[in-house]
Design a protein around this motif. Structure first.
Motif, PDB file in Angstrom:
ATOM      1  N   GLY A   9      -7.267  12.265  13.584  1.00 14.22           N
ATOM      2  CA  GLY A   9      -7.504  12.333  12.149  1.00 14.22           C
ATOM      3  C   GLY A   9      -6.408  11.634  11.375  1.00 14.22           C
ATOM      4  N   TRP A  10      -5.753  12.354  10.476  1.00 16.06           N
ATOM      5  CA  TRP A  10      -4.750  11.735   9.632  1.00 16.06           C
ATOM      6  C   TRP A  10      -3.344  11.930  10.164  1.00 16.06           C
ATOM      7  CZ3 TRP A  10      -5.932  11.769   3.733  1.00 16.06           C
ATOM      8  CH2 TRP A  10      -7.212  11.258   3.535  1.00 16.06           C
ATOM      9  N   GLY A  11      -3.248  12.598  11.298  1.00 12.15           N
ATOM     10  CA  GLY A  11      -1.954  12.705  11.950  1.00 12.15           C
ATOM     11  C   GLY A  11      -0.907  13.359  11.073  1.00 12.15           C
ATOM     12  N   HIS A  12       0.282  12.790  11.070  1.00 19.28           N
ATOM     13  CA  HIS A  12       1.410  13.380  10.358  1.00 19.28           C
ATOM     14  C   HIS A  12       1.419  12.897   8.912  1.00 19.28           C
ATOM     15  CE1 HIS A  12       2.816  14.886  14.167  1.00 19.28           C
ATOM     16  NE2 HIS A  12       2.695  13.678  14.670  1.00 19.28           N
ATOM     17  N   ARG A  13       0.589  13.544   8.103  1.00 16.82           N
ATOM     18  CA  ARG A  13       0.472  13.174   6.703  1.00 16.82           C
ATOM     19  C   ARG A  13       1.634  13.751   5.924  1.00 16.82           C
ATOM     20  NH1 ARG A  13      -1.733  16.111   2.851  1.00 16.82           N
ATOM     21  NH2 ARG A  13      -2.835  17.450   4.303  1.00 16.82           N
ATOM     22  N   GLY A  14       2.155  12.988   4.990  1.00 16.87           N
ATOM     23  CA  GLY A  14       3.244  13.466   4.143  1.00 16.87           C
ATOM     24  C   GLY A  14       2.742  14.395   3.066  1.00 16.87           C
ATOM     25  N   THR A  15       3.657  14.971   2.344  1.00 16.59           N
ATOM     26  CA  THR A  15       3.308  15.846   1.219  1.00 16.59           C
ATOM     27  C   THR A  15       3.105  15.009  -0.032  1.00 16.59           C
ATOM     28  OG1 THR A  15       4.592  17.640   2.150  1.00 16.59           O
ATOM     29  CG2 THR A  15       4.048  17.804  -0.177  1.00 16.59           C
ATOM     30  N   ALA A  16       2.002  15.263  -0.720  1.00 18.90           N
ATOM     31  CA  ALA A  16       1.662  14.460  -1.893  1.00 18.90           C
ATOM     32  C   ALA A  16       2.467  14.903  -3.107  1.00 18.90           C
ATOM     33  CB  ALA A  16       0.167  14.573  -2.183  1.00 18.90           C
ATOM     34  N   ARG A 137       4.846   3.185  -0.446  1.00 22.60           N
ATOM     35  CA  ARG A 137       5.088   3.707   0.905  1.00 22.60           C
ATOM     36  C   ARG A 137       4.932   5.233   0.937  1.00 22.60           C
ATOM     37  NH1 ARG A 137       6.796   0.152   4.629  1.00 22.60           N
ATOM     38  NH2 ARG A 137       7.615  -1.866   3.911  1.00 22.60           N
ATOM     39  N   ALA A 138       5.354   5.883  -0.142  1.00 21.25           N
ATOM     40  CA  ALA A 138       5.185   7.335  -0.212  1.00 21.25           C
ATOM     41  C   ALA A 138       3.703   7.710  -0.218  1.00 21.25           C
ATOM     42  CB  ALA A 138       5.878   7.884  -1.456  1.00 21.25           C
ATOM     43  N   ALA A 139       2.896   6.937  -0.962  1.00 19.37           N
ATOM     44  CA  ALA A 139       1.455   7.195  -1.005  1.00 19.37           C
ATOM     45  C   ALA A 139       0.814   6.969   0.362  1.00 19.37           C
ATOM     46  CB  ALA A 139       0.790   6.306  -2.059  1.00 19.37           C
ATOM     47  N   LEU A 140       1.225   5.913   1.063  1.00 16.70           N
ATOM     48  CA  LEU A 140       0.709   5.669   2.413  1.00 16.70           C
ATOM     49  C   LEU A 140       1.118   6.793   3.363  1.00 16.70           C
ATOM     50  CD1 LEU A 140       1.255   1.811   2.773  1.00 16.70           C
ATOM     51  CD2 LEU A 140      -0.941   3.023   2.751  1.00 16.70           C
ATOM     52  N   ARG A 141       2.320   7.288   3.192  1.00 15.27           N
ATOM     53  CA  ARG A 141       2.772   8.398   4.037  1.00 15.27           C
ATOM     54  C   ARG A 141       1.913   9.636   3.787  1.00 15.27           C
ATOM     55  NH1 ARG A 141       7.595   7.700   3.037  1.00 15.27           N
ATOM     56  NH2 ARG A 141       7.943   9.194   1.357  1.00 15.27           N
ATOM     57  N   ARG A 142       1.527   9.854   2.541  1.00 13.42           N
ATOM     58  CA  ARG A 142       0.706  11.020   2.201  1.00 13.42           C
ATOM     59  C   ARG A 142      -0.641  10.996   2.905  1.00 13.42           C
ATOM     60  NH1 ARG A 142       2.147   9.724  -3.868  1.00 13.42           N
ATOM     61  NH2 ARG A 142       4.295  10.461  -3.872  1.00 13.42           N
ATOM     62  N   VAL A 143      -1.151   9.801   3.191  1.00 11.01           N
ATOM     63  CA  VAL A 143      -2.454   9.711   3.860  1.00 11.01           C
ATOM     64  C   VAL A 143      -2.309   9.327   5.330  1.00 11.01           C
ATOM     65  CG1 VAL A 143      -3.631   9.146   1.704  1.00 11.01           C
ATOM     66  CG2 VAL A 143      -2.837   7.287   3.180  1.00 11.01           C
ATOM     67  N   GLY A 144      -1.091   9.401   5.856  1.00 11.45           N
ATOM     68  CA  GLY A 144      -0.883   9.180   7.284  1.00 11.45           C
ATOM     69  C   GLY A 144      -0.940   7.742   7.734  1.00 11.45           C
ATOM     70  N   GLU A 204      -3.185  18.880  -3.351  1.00  8.82           N
ATOM     71  CA  GLU A 204      -1.728  18.742  -3.396  1.00  8.82           C
ATOM     72  C   GLU A 204      -1.255  18.027  -4.662  1.00  8.82           C
ATOM     73  OE1 GLU A 204      -0.365  16.834   0.117  1.00  8.82           O
ATOM     74  OE2 GLU A 204      -0.921  18.486   1.429  1.00  8.82           O
ATOM     75  N   ILE A 205      -1.922  16.938  -5.010  1.00  5.23           N
ATOM     76  CA  ILE A 205      -1.454  16.186  -6.172  1.00  5.23           C
ATOM     77  C   ILE A 205      -1.827  16.898  -7.473  1.00  5.23           C
ATOM     78  CG2 ILE A 205      -1.555  13.988  -4.919  1.00  5.23           C
ATOM     79  CD1 ILE A 205      -4.044  13.267  -6.527  1.00  5.23           C
ATOM     80  N   GLY A 206      -2.844  17.755  -7.410  1.00  6.10           N
ATOM     81  CA  GLY A 206      -3.190  18.563  -8.575  1.00  6.10           C
ATOM     82  C   GLY A 206      -3.927  17.843  -9.673  1.00  6.10           C
ATOM     83  N   ALA A 207      -4.310  16.605  -9.451  1.00 13.13           N
ATOM     84  CA  ALA A 207      -5.021  15.852 -10.491  1.00 13.13           C
ATOM     85  C   ALA A 207      -6.433  16.400 -10.675  1.00 13.13           C
ATOM     86  CB  ALA A 207      -5.084  14.369 -10.120  1.00 13.13           C
TER      87      ALA A 207
END
Length: 371
Positions: A9-16, A137-144, A204-207
Motif C-alpha cells: 500500500g502506502w508503506g511508511h507514510r509521513g504525518t500530514a 518533499r514533505a507532501a510526497l512523504r505524507r503519501v509514501g 490528518e490535514i483537516g481540510a
C-alpha cells in the motif's frame, strides 16, 4: 500495478501537516449553459473539516458544483461563500488562486515532462525555490512517495500517480480540497486501499473536502455527509446512515440498494400487499403505495416437517454464486414477478426447492406510488 501498490500500500507514510479548514456554502445557486439549466436552487452548507460527497448520475450537476466552488465556472445566480465571505455572486467573483482551494482532477493532470517532485512543486509558486522543494518533499512523504521524487509520471502505476496528484493538491495546505472522481481510474482491488489511505490523509490535514463521485458505496464509505443530486437539484443532503435507512423517495432508495418492488394500498394503518401487511403511518387512507424490499433484507428459511417452511411460501428458481454472497431468484406465492435475494454464502438452496421467506423490518421501505 506497481510493486509498492501491490504489496504494501502506502508503506511508511509521513504525518500530514494541518490546514486551516474553511466552511463552504451554496446559497440558491443556479447555473445555465447555452440556455440549458444545469443547476437549480442549490442551497447547502459544508462545515469546516467535513468530508462531503456530491453523488449522482452523469449529468446531475456534480462537477459543475465543484467547478463553481473552485472559481473555474461562474454561476448564473445565487452566491457561494467561503467562511461566510462571498466569493461568487452576480456582483462578486474571487479568482481561484485567491480562494485557498486545492483541486484534484479525475485524470490527475500530471505534467509528463516534469519529475514527480517538480509536479508537486508546481502549485507552490508563491514560495522561494528552496522552501517550495521542502514543502513538496514533505507532501510526497505524507503519501509514501518520497523515494520517487526524481521519477516521471509514466514510470509510476495508476495508484502512485493518484498519490502524486493528492500530494500536489495538499502541498499548499488548502482550506478546501475539491476532488473530481479521484479514484475512478483505479482497478477495484487497488481502489479500496487508495481510498482508505486518502481518507486518512484528509483527516490528518483537516481540510474541508468535497468529493465528486457516481459510486454510492464510495460516498457511503468516505463521507460525513452526502449530497444526492438529480437533474441539477438536491434530492437529499444527509449523513450516510440517514440516506441509506431513511431515503426521501423511491429514487433515492433505488440509488443505494437493489430492490424488490411490489404495489400496495394504505388501509387501517397498514400497507396491504399480496405478500402480507406492513405496519406504517404517514399516508392517506386508500393511498396507493410502493413497497421496496432490499435484496439482502429477504431471509430464506429451510423447509421442515413434510415441506412446511416458516414465513411466506416460495420456491427457488436459480442460484448465482457471487463469492461472499449467493444471489437467488425465487418465486413468491401471491406475486407474478420474481424476487431476488442476496444471501451470505454457506446456506445452500437448490433450484426447485420449496422454501419460506420473511423480511427484515429495517430493509422494508414504503413510499407513495408516483404517477
Amino acid at each position: 500495478m506497481g510493486e509498492r501498490d501491490k504489496n504494501i500500500g502506502w508503506g511508511h507514510r509521513g504525518t500530514a501537516g494541518a490546514s486551516i479548514a474553511a466552511g463552504l456554502a451554496f446559497d440558491a445557486v443556479a447555473c445555465s449553459f447555452s440556455g440549458k439549466e444545469v443547476l437549480r436552487d442549490i442551497t447547502l452548507s459544508v462545515e469546516p473539516g467535513e468530508v462531503v460527497s456530491l453523488l449522482g448520475q452523469s449529468g446531475s450537476g456534480k462537477t459543475t458544483m465543484l467547478r463553481i466552488a473552485a472559481g473555474i465556472e461562474r454561476l448564473s445566480s445565487g452566491r457561494v461563500l467561503i467562511n461566510n465571505k462571498e466569493v461568487s455572486s452576480d456582483t462578486v467573483f474571487v479568482p481561484p488562486e485567491q480562494r485557498s482551494v486545492g483541486l484534484m482532477f479525475q485524470d490527475y493532470a500530471l505534467f509528463p515532462h516534469l519529475s514527480i517532485l517538480k509536479n508537486v512543486m508546481f502549485g507552490l509558486n508563491d514560495l522561494p525555490a528552496k522552501a517550495s522543494e521542502i514543502e513538496a518533499r514533505a507532501a510526497l512523504r505524507r503519501v509514501g512517495l518520497e523515494g520517487y521524487a526524481e521519477h516521471f509520471p509514466h514510470m509510476l502505476s495508476g495508484g502512485q500517480q493518484q498519490r502524486v496528484a493528492l500530494a500536489r493538491a495538499i502541498a499548499p495546505r488548502p482550506s478546501i480540497l475539491l476532488m473530481d472522481e479521484p479514484f475512478s481510474g483505479l482497478d477495484n482491488r487497488l481502489r479500496d486501499r487508495v481510498r482508505d489511505e486518502t481518507l486518512a490523509v484528509l483527516r490528518e490535514i483537516g481540510a474541508t473536502c468535497i468529493i465528486v463521485t457516481h459510486d454510492p458505496e464510495e460516498a457511503l464509505r468516505m463521507s460525513d455527509r452526502i449530497v444526492l443530486l438529480r437533474n441539477g437539484k438536491i434530492v437529499q443532503y444527509a449523513k450516510p446512515e440517514d440516506l441509506y435507512y431513511h431515503p426521501v423517495d423511491h429514487w433515492a432508495a433505488r440509488f443505494f440498494s437493489d430492490l424488490n418492488e411490489i404495489e400496495g394500498v394504505y388501509r387501517g394503518g397498514k400497507a396491504r400487499t399480496a405478500i402480507g401487511d406492513f405496519t406504517v403511518d404517514g399516508f392517506d387512507e386508500g393511498q396507493e403505495l410502493l413497497i421496496c424490499i432490499r435484496q439482502q433484507g429477504v431471509k430464506l428459511h429451510i423447509a421442515i416437517d413434510e415441506g412446511y417452511a416458516p414465513g411466506l411460501p416460495a420456491r427457488v428458481k436459480r442460484r448465482m454464486f457471487l463469492g461472499e454472497v449467493d444471489l437467488y431468484e425465487i418465486s413468491v406465492k401471491g406475486i407474478d414477478k420474481p424476487f431476488f435475494v442476496r444471501s451470505r454464502a454457506g446456506q445452500y438452496f437448490a433450484s426447485g426447492e420449496n422454501i419460506g421467506v420473511s423480511f427484515r423490518k429495517k430493509d422494508v421501505l414504503i413510499f407513495a406510488k408516483q404517477e
